[in-house]
Design an enzyme around this catalytic site. Structure first.
Site, PDB file in Angstrom:
ATOM      1  N   MET A 270      -0.975  -0.426   1.387  1.00 51.58           N
ATOM      2  CA  MET A 270      -0.398  -1.221   0.292  1.00 51.58           C
ATOM      3  C   MET A 270      -0.988  -0.785  -1.039  1.00 51.58           C
ATOM      4  SD  MET A 270       1.607  -3.581  -0.696  1.00 51.58           S
ATOM      5  CE  MET A 270       1.745  -3.904  -2.446  1.00 51.58           C
ATOM      6  N   HIS A 304       1.489   8.620  -0.975  1.00 48.82           N
ATOM      7  CA  HIS A 304       2.542   7.624  -1.209  1.00 48.82           C
ATOM      8  C   HIS A 304       1.997   6.435  -2.006  1.00 48.82           C
ATOM      9  CE1 HIS A 304       6.237   5.340  -0.042  1.00 48.82           C
ATOM     10  NE2 HIS A 304       5.412   4.317  -0.169  1.00 48.82           N
ATOM     11  N   GLU A 305       0.896   5.885  -1.560  1.00 47.03           N
ATOM     12  CA  GLU A 305       0.357   4.703  -2.249  1.00 47.03           C
ATOM     13  C   GLU A 305      -0.126   5.075  -3.644  1.00 47.03           C
ATOM     14  OE1 GLU A 305       1.266   2.199  -0.718  1.00 47.03           O
ATOM     15  OE2 GLU A 305       1.495   3.095   1.264  1.00 47.03           O
ATOM     16  N   HIS A 308       2.716   5.322  -6.052  1.00 46.93           N
ATOM     17  CA  HIS A 308       3.249   4.013  -6.467  1.00 46.93           C
ATOM     18  C   HIS A 308       2.624   3.545  -7.789  1.00 46.93           C
ATOM     19  CE1 HIS A 308       6.075   2.488  -3.580  1.00 46.93           C
ATOM     20  NE2 HIS A 308       5.246   2.442  -2.550  1.00 46.93           N
TER      21      HIS A 308
HETATM   22  N1  B3K Z   1       4.735  -1.448  -0.396  1.00 41.31           N
HETATM   23  C1  B3K Z   1       4.112  -1.545   0.887  1.00 41.31           C
HETATM   24  C2  B3K Z   1       4.944  -2.222   1.897  1.00 41.31           C
HETATM   25  C3  B3K Z   1       4.792  -3.683   1.911  1.00 41.31           C
HETATM   26  C4  B3K Z   1       5.494  -4.284   3.106  1.00 41.31           C
HETATM   27  C5  B3K Z   1       5.462  -5.763   3.050  1.00 41.31           C
HETATM   28  N2  B3K Z   1       6.048  -6.384   4.213  1.00 41.31           N
HETATM   29  C6  B3K Z   1       3.695  -0.217   1.399  1.00 41.31           C
HETATM   30  C7  B3K Z   1       4.430   0.932   0.861  1.00 41.31           C
HETATM   31  O1  B3K Z   1       5.607   1.099   1.010  1.00 41.31           O
HETATM   32  O2  B3K Z   1       3.816   1.715   0.188  1.00 41.31           O
HETATM   33 ZN    ZN Z   2       5.848   2.403  -0.592  1.00 39.83          ZN
END
Ligand code: B3K
Ligand code: ZN
Length: 883
Positions: A270, A304-305, A308
């Protein structure tokens, strides 16, 4: 049966919030059996939405014990506000005000792993999508962005490390052995990006100098035993930071970036601002305990994280219908990063195989939805392959249509224009359009129409004129709520090959000039014709190179054409694709023969292709491994109108055996060449060699020879890395050599019993084994001391792997596999609804199977539907499956 139906939320009902929260000050007092959460919010009415009179302030909250409410420092009496199970409302008397709320929560009892919970001895949070409301009353929606300051107070001995988003600004000690730390995050953010961690963690530290010369403090926090397993994640992080600067011009913004690994986590990781929380499976990697696949997954998830931070955090989503705005885009970004770090073609092959076996199935099932859904009951159910993987394909098509430079101009404008905002997929598209003078009006149907388009193509050669015409026809099957579809924009990357396999110059009728040897055709009509002129001989088209659009392409190739393409297409991806489609064709033909009760006969052309590829030293060994891997059972099921799972399994097994026996000698020479004793390194060249060696070992074991068995046992015992050891274990577990199998499983479990992630592999290998008695084996393993339903990784590796990868055992004809899965779903529904809901997928696909199995599957769905107090998560999937 539940009495009250959960509510459906619609995109068309979106409106701005009535209030904004400019500042959020949180204080957490953490205790062993509860936590007190004090929040103080600076709130202001949204003038755009207020209308006549000031609206009620309605805050979200769930499972909270409300202790006190203060409005502008005045404690409110219970008559001054209302609250029910999901809201707290009050009537503010001014346009701006300070609201202070104290709630009491029970992190230890939080088995849903959403909100603030305990994982082992640590506290951590997961707020996306709607978990913050389980911490305190709030406007828990992504368009409400606030500046957060967070103080965490806890026992210093048990929780020496106290973390939250942003930068630490103050710390101190309290009486009674407690201490506190205050964190301030200067960037306004939605509550879903909030995070808190408290625990006894060790720190691995490094630094990164950004393109503008700032030094960023990089920190990975893990349980002390895992200290040695963080190097790869740290390297991956630094590579990601550099890549995002080079490819997207994005620099990191805070002075500190933290990753924390936790054992109990519902998904991979996350992207909380400055404080990413990770499933330990996506951080820890050591050659002795992690496979090459795990190393690559760590690299991809860390990237990936991290990515974001811009695509998701600095520019976030206005509402949850826009989820693909951040997820589709970020998956595309991480895929391109992985492609740059390793083999681009192999990465693309892996992603396309995954998409076609899984997302296509979702698109054809009861949960099918557009990349931007129109409605949902439970948003957690929409973190789907469609939103993520198909969403990434949609971004990839935009990249293809604009070219890398045009795409970069578009993303620059997007980040500049929307920095600090919560926006929509339309805003993303608009920025790409504005930066390039493009018009994506029709293209946007990819966001609103569900289902996998079919693209039929036919070629016609006219020798007299030297022209080759390609006629395309597109259509899209109906999906729930969408019976008719309008034509999509489908970019088809293609070339024409001559008899030697060379690309021919492309000249299109009606166009001046040449298009070079490869081009992208943009198909926009239901039916569209392209005529290539000035051709010296009849060409063979190489279509949809790199899988340039997420469609099912149907071209009437003869098997000989596929053989030719598999051997000669200069495009690596399409060479693989030709071999795959040849194998699909052969397997489908044999399934029919098997069902008709006739003897199976192998098409020598498939053997011929495999032999050629195995002998081609110019090919990347990872490519060879991909090409000689038969299409998965899941993909064959997806392709079938109604899948005969027994026939698919028998035929695929038979083909594998036949290939192994026929190619045995060549396989041996490759195995011997690649079975080298060298120190492990997590690099593409070694990944590739191990991938081929272990694929070959899998085939060799199918010959059931003593030589293969000895090589396999020796590899199991002597391997200096988990990739080789595990590959040998998989081959043994799937072999008839019961004694060696048992010995290997026992030894493995004994050696790795204290390594949960390795034990996950041990469970998963057994759960996926197609040997008879699979269900009983899984039931037995549920009793193993290392197994627990409380840990999502364990559930995934045993129950998830069984139901999604062990088709022949899961679909056994007495329905016991279905009953077992339904039992587990019912149990988990009470503790962790998100995990329960994920497990529903195999049952939801009941329409794919024969009438007897359909009935057995429906019986289990109805049984689930009948459970009182079913979670909205499971309710949504089960009710849509039965609709
Ligand atoms: N954004 C989070 C996913 C959250 C899921 C919540 N049920 C991880 C990701 O896609 O990077
Ligand atoms: Zn994501």
């Amino acid at each position: 049966m539940r009495t009250e139906q959960p509510k459906t939320i619609h995109l068309k009902d979106y409106r701005e919030p009535d209030y904004w929260i400019d500042e959020t000050h949180l204080t957490f007092e953490l205790f062993d059996d509860h936590a007190l959460v004090h929040s103080r919010m600076s709130i202001r009415v949204n003038p755009g939405e207020a209308g006549d009179g000031r609206p009620d302030l309605v805050l979200d909250g769930q499972n909270l014990e409300l202790m006190s409410v203060e409005l502008d420092d005045k404690r409110l009496a219970s008559g001054d506000f209302q609250f029910d199970e999901n809201t707290l409302s009050l009537k503010p008397e001014r346009d701006t005000f300070e609201l202070a709320i104290t709630t009491r929560i029970k992190p230890r009892e939080n088995t849903a792993l959403e909100g603030l919970y305990q994982s082992g001895s640590m506290f951590c949070t997961q707020c996306e999508a709607e978990g913050f409301r389980k911490i305190t009353y709030y406007l828990d929606r992504p368009d409400v962005m606030s500046r957060f300051t967070t103080t965490v107070i806890a026992d210093k001995g048990d929780y020496p490390v106290l973390l939250s988003n942003g930068n630490p600004i103050a710390r101190g000690d309290h009486d009674g052995g407690r201490h506190w730390v205050t964190w301030e995050d200067p960037f306004p953010k939605p509550a879903y990006l909030f995070a808190l961690v408290a625990g006894d963690l060790c720190l691995i530290q490094d630094s990164f100098t950004t393109m503008s010369g700032r030094t960023i403090d990089l920190r990975i926090y893990v349980e002390p035993d895992n200290r040695e397993q963080c190097g790869h994640a740290m390297d991956s992080l630094k590579r990601s930071m550099r890549w995002d600067e080079e490819v997207y011009g994005r620099e990191y913004d805070l002075d500190i970036f933290m990753i924390v690994a936790v054992n109990d986590f519902n998904m991979g990781a996350m992207e909380n601002k400055g404080l990413n929380v990770f499933n330990s499976s996506c951080v820890l990697a050591h050659p002795e305990t992690a496979t090459d696949a795990a190393f690559q997954r760590v690299e991809a998830v860390v990237a990936h994280e991290y990515f974001h931070n811009w695509s998701g955090n600095r520019v976030t989503c206005r509402d949850w219908f826009q989820l693909s705005l951040k997820e589709g885009f970020t998956v595309f970004r991480d895929a391109e990063f992985s492609a740059d770090m390793n083999s681009a073609t192999v990465k693309r092959i892996e992603d396309v195989s995954f998409l076609r076996a899984n997302q296509f199935a979702e698109d054809a099932g009861p949960m099918a939805h557009p990349v931007r859904p129109d409605s949902f009951i439970e948003i957690s159910n929409f973190y789907t392959l469609t939103v993520y993987e198909k969403g990434a394909e949609v971004v990839r098509m935009l990249h293809t249509l604009l070219g890398p430079e045009g795409f970069r101009k578009g993303t620059d404008l997007y980040f500049d224009r929307h920095d600090g905002q919560a926006v929509t997929c339309d805003d993303f598209i608009k920025a790409l359009e504005d930066a390039n003078g493009a018009d994506f009006t029709q293209f946007k149907r990819w966001y609103s129409q569900a289902g996998t388009p079919r693209l039929n193509a036919e070629g016609r050669w006219d020798a007299a004129t030297g022209t080759f015409s390609l006629l395309f026809r597109q259509s899209c099957p109906p999906t729930p709520g969408q019976s008719e579809k309008l034509p999509f924009v489908i970019p088809v990357r293609m070339a024409l090959l001559d008899g030697e396999g060379n690309e021919m110059p492309l000249r299109l009728a009606g166009e001046d000039g040449e298009r070079g040897s490869e081009t992208v055709l943009s198909i926009t009509e239901a039916e569209q014709l392209f005529t290539f002129t000035d051709l010296s001989e009849e060409p063979l088209p190489s279509l949809l190179r790199g899988f340039s659009a997420p469609v099912k392409l149907i071209y009437p190739y003869h098997r000989d054409d596929r053989v030719f393409l598999a051997k000669n297409d200069p495009d690596g991806f399409n060479r693989w694709e030709a071999a795959q489609s040849l194998a699909v064709d052969v397997l489908q033909g044999l399934v029919e023969i098997h069902v008709a009760g006739r003897p199976l006969m192998m098409d020598q052309r498939l053997i011929d292709v495999y032999r050629t590829v195995l002998g081609d030293d110019s090919l990347d060994p990872a490519m060879v491994a991909e090409i000689i891997r038969l299409p998965s059972e899941a993909y064959l099921v997806e392709l079938a109108e109604q899948a005969d799972i027994d026939a698919i399994h028998i035929v695929r097994d038979w083909v594998r055996h036949t290939l192994a026996v026929t190619l045995e000698e060549q396989l041996w020479s490759i195995y011997r060449r690649l079975d080298e004793r060298i120190p492990y390194s997590a690099e593409a060249v070694q990944f590739a060699r191990r991938s081929l060696k272990n694929t070959v070992l899998g085939y060799l074991m199918l010959t059931e020879s003593q030589d293969a068995l000895s090589a396999c046992v020796r590899q199991f015992v002597e391997a200096n890395n988990m990739t080789d050891r595990q590959a040998a274990l998989v081959a043994l577990v799937n072999s008839p050599f019961d004694d060696q199998k048992r010995a290997a499983l026992t030894e493995f479990a004994e050696r790795w019993k204290d390594y949960p992630l390795v034990m996950d592999q041990w469970f998963s290998i057994q759960a996926s084994a197609a040997q008879p008695g699979g269900l009983e084996r899984v039931q037995e393993l549920m009793e193993h001391p290392a197994f627990t339903l409380r840990n999502p990784n364990k559930v995934r590796s045993l129950i998830g792997a069984f139901a999604s990868q062990n088709l022949i055992n899961f679909h056994r004809s007495d329905g016991e596999g279905y009953r077992f899965l339904a039992d587990q779903i019912l149990l988990l529904d009470g503790t962790n609804p998100q995990i329960a809901s994920r497990l529903m997928t195999p049952l939801s696909r009941w329409r794919k199977y024969d009438p007897a199995r359909q009935n057995l599957m429906k019986r289990e769905l109805s049984r689930i539907m009948g459970k009182p107090e079913l979670s909205p998560d499971v309710f949504e999937v089960v009710s849509k499956s039965l609709a």
